[in-house]
Design a protein around this motif. Structure first.
Motif, short mmCIF file in Angstrom:
data_model
loop_
_atom_site.label_atom_id
_atom_site.label_comp_id
_atom_site.label_asym_id
_atom_site.label_seq_id
_atom_site.Cartn_x
_atom_site.Cartn_y
_atom_site.Cartn_z
N PRO A 82 22.93 52.20 -12.18
CA PRO A 82 22.38 51.93 -10.84
C PRO A 82 22.81 50.55 -10.34
CG PRO A 82 20.64 52.57 -12.38
CD PRO A 82 21.88 52.35 -13.19
N VAL A 83 23.17 50.47 -9.06
CA VAL A 83 23.61 49.20 -8.46
C VAL A 83 22.78 48.89 -7.21
CG1 VAL A 83 25.54 47.93 -7.44
CG2 VAL A 83 25.97 49.53 -9.32
N VAL A 84 22.19 47.70 -7.20
CA VAL A 84 21.50 47.19 -6.01
C VAL A 84 22.41 46.18 -5.35
CG1 VAL A 84 19.48 45.94 -5.14
CG2 VAL A 84 19.24 47.47 -7.12
N MET A 85 22.77 46.43 -4.09
CA MET A 85 23.60 45.49 -3.36
C MET A 85 22.71 44.43 -2.72
SD MET A 85 26.45 46.84 -4.02
CE MET A 85 27.64 45.89 -3.06
N VAL A 86 23.12 43.16 -2.89
CA VAL A 86 22.35 42.05 -2.33
C VAL A 86 23.10 41.53 -1.11
CG1 VAL A 86 21.31 39.82 -2.83
CG2 VAL A 86 21.52 41.53 -4.65
N ASP A 104 22.86 52.22 -4.78
CA ASP A 104 21.58 52.91 -4.99
C ASP A 104 20.46 52.29 -4.17
OD1 ASP A 104 22.08 54.87 -7.31
OD2 ASP A 104 23.10 53.04 -7.91
N ASP A 105 20.59 51.00 -3.88
CA ASP A 105 19.55 50.33 -3.12
C ASP A 105 20.09 49.01 -2.58
OD1 ASP A 105 17.07 49.93 -1.98
OD2 ASP A 105 15.97 50.36 -3.82
N PHE A 106 19.28 48.36 -1.75
CA PHE A 106 19.68 47.09 -1.15
C PHE A 106 18.56 46.07 -1.24
CE2 PHE A 106 22.22 50.31 0.80
CZ PHE A 106 23.47 49.73 0.90
N LEU A 107 18.96 44.82 -1.34
CA LEU A 107 18.02 43.71 -1.26
C LEU A 107 18.58 42.73 -0.26
CD1 LEU A 107 16.97 42.62 -4.85
CD2 LEU A 107 15.43 43.13 -2.96
N THR A 108 17.71 42.20 0.59
CA THR A 108 18.16 41.25 1.60
C THR A 108 17.81 39.82 1.17
OG1 THR A 108 17.78 42.92 3.29
CG2 THR A 108 18.01 40.67 4.04
N LYS A 109 18.79 38.92 1.39
CA LYS A 109 18.54 37.49 1.14
C LYS A 109 17.85 36.88 2.35
CE LYS A 109 22.62 36.70 -1.70
NZ LYS A 109 23.86 35.92 -1.81
N PRO A 110 16.95 35.92 2.20
CA PRO A 110 16.51 35.36 0.92
C PRO A 110 15.68 36.37 0.12
CG PRO A 110 15.23 34.42 2.71
CD PRO A 110 16.31 35.25 3.34
N ILE A 111 15.88 36.36 -1.18
CA ILE A 111 15.28 37.39 -2.03
C ILE A 111 13.78 37.19 -2.16
CG2 ILE A 111 15.15 38.20 -4.42
CD1 ILE A 111 18.20 37.96 -4.47
N ASN A 112 13.06 38.28 -1.91
CA ASN A 112 11.62 38.33 -2.06
C ASN A 112 11.32 38.81 -3.47
OD1 ASN A 112 9.20 40.38 -1.97
ND2 ASN A 112 8.77 38.86 -0.41
N GLN A 113 10.61 38.02 -4.27
CA GLN A 113 10.46 38.33 -5.69
C GLN A 113 9.75 39.66 -5.98
OE1 GLN A 113 9.20 34.93 -7.99
NE2 GLN A 113 10.51 33.54 -6.83
N PRO A 114 8.60 39.94 -5.32
CA PRO A 114 7.96 41.24 -5.58
C PRO A 114 8.86 42.42 -5.20
CG PRO A 114 6.42 39.76 -4.48
CD PRO A 114 7.77 39.09 -4.45
N GLU A 115 9.63 42.26 -4.11
CA GLU A 115 10.54 43.33 -3.69
C GLU A 115 11.64 43.53 -4.73
OE1 GLU A 115 12.62 42.58 -0.05
OE2 GLU A 115 13.29 44.67 0.13
N LEU A 116 12.18 42.43 -5.23
CA LEU A 116 13.21 42.50 -6.28
C LEU A 116 12.68 43.29 -7.48
CD1 LEU A 116 15.77 41.59 -7.88
CD2 LEU A 116 14.53 39.48 -8.43
N ARG A 119 12.16 47.08 -6.77
CA ARG A 119 13.41 47.87 -6.73
C ARG A 119 13.98 48.05 -8.14
NH1 ARG A 119 13.95 48.99 -1.52
NH2 ARG A 119 13.72 47.29 -0.04
N VAL A 120 13.93 47.00 -8.93
CA VAL A 120 14.43 47.09 -10.31
C VAL A 120 13.63 48.15 -11.09
CG1 VAL A 120 14.49 45.83 -12.50
CG2 VAL A 120 15.39 44.76 -10.43
N ARG A 121 12.31 48.10 -11.01
CA ARG A 121 11.47 49.06 -11.74
C ARG A 121 11.76 50.48 -11.29
NH1 ARG A 121 6.83 45.40 -10.91
NH2 ARG A 121 6.67 44.19 -12.83
N SER A 122 11.85 50.67 -9.99
CA SER A 122 12.08 52.00 -9.44
C SER A 122 13.40 52.58 -9.94
CB SER A 122 12.04 51.90 -7.91
OG SER A 122 12.71 52.98 -7.34
N LEU A 123 14.48 51.78 -9.91
CA LEU A 123 15.79 52.29 -10.34
C LEU A 123 15.86 52.49 -11.85
CD1 LEU A 123 18.17 50.43 -7.92
CD2 LEU A 123 17.85 52.88 -8.12
#
Ligand code: MN
Length: 162
Positions: A82-86, A104-116, A119-123
């Motif tokens: 699984p790959v999360v694009m930042v 597989d998913d995306f994270l937007t900067k600046p990175i929000n820790q709970p969101e990070l 997403r990691v747990r889910s994938l």
């Protein structure tokens, strides 16, 4: 404790500050981490270490994150990781390219820790399910081979007796 603790996560990120932030959040939560500052190095580490998940920055020196994602998906050794694009702010165009390349998913900067972490747990849950299905398929194939050998042995025995 944490269900997925100990899983190895590869962080591909050229900015020291961002990389350290992500590393610290993951390590404090119990994950193991590997890091690279370039896509080329990240691809090499992905093949060598087979991480459970990759966090891939899009804007990297040299090969960018979208190209690296394409290379990961083209290689049978890394295809299923699984790959999360930042992405930086305003990621709509990058999202389309990332989805097309197999993100597989995306994270937007600046990175929000709970969101990070969410997403990691889910994938990682999805990956665990995938691994379970793969190992069950392998067990079924082995069972099938064993049954086939038994039937063949019985047929040979019947032919010998007739
Ligand atoms: Mn960058």
């Amino acid at each position: 404790g944490e269900a997925m603790a100990g899983e190895l996560i590869l962080i591909v990120e050229d900015h020291d500050k961002n990389r350290k932030l992500v590393r610290d959040v993951l390590q404090v939560t119990g994950y193991r981490t590997a890091e690279s500052e370039t896509a080329e190095d990240g691809l090499r580490l992905a093949r060598e270490l087979r991480p459970a998940l990759i966090l891939m920055d899009i804007q990297l020196p040299g090969m960018n994150g979208i190209e690296a994602l394409g290379a990961l998906r083209a290689d049978p050794a890394t295809r299923h990781i699984p790959v999360v694009m930042v992405t930086a702010l305003d990621p709509s165009e990058e999202r389309v390219k990332g989805l097309e390349a197999g993100a597989d998913d995306f994270l937007t900067k600046p990175i929000n820790q709970p969101e990070l972490l969410a997403r990691v747990r889910s994938l990682l849950r999805v990956k665990t399910l995938h691994d379970t299905v793969q190992s069950q398929a392998a067990e079924l194939a082995e069972l099938n081979r064993t049954l086939t050998r038994r039937v063949e042995a019985q047929v040979a025995e019947l032919e010998r007796l007739s």
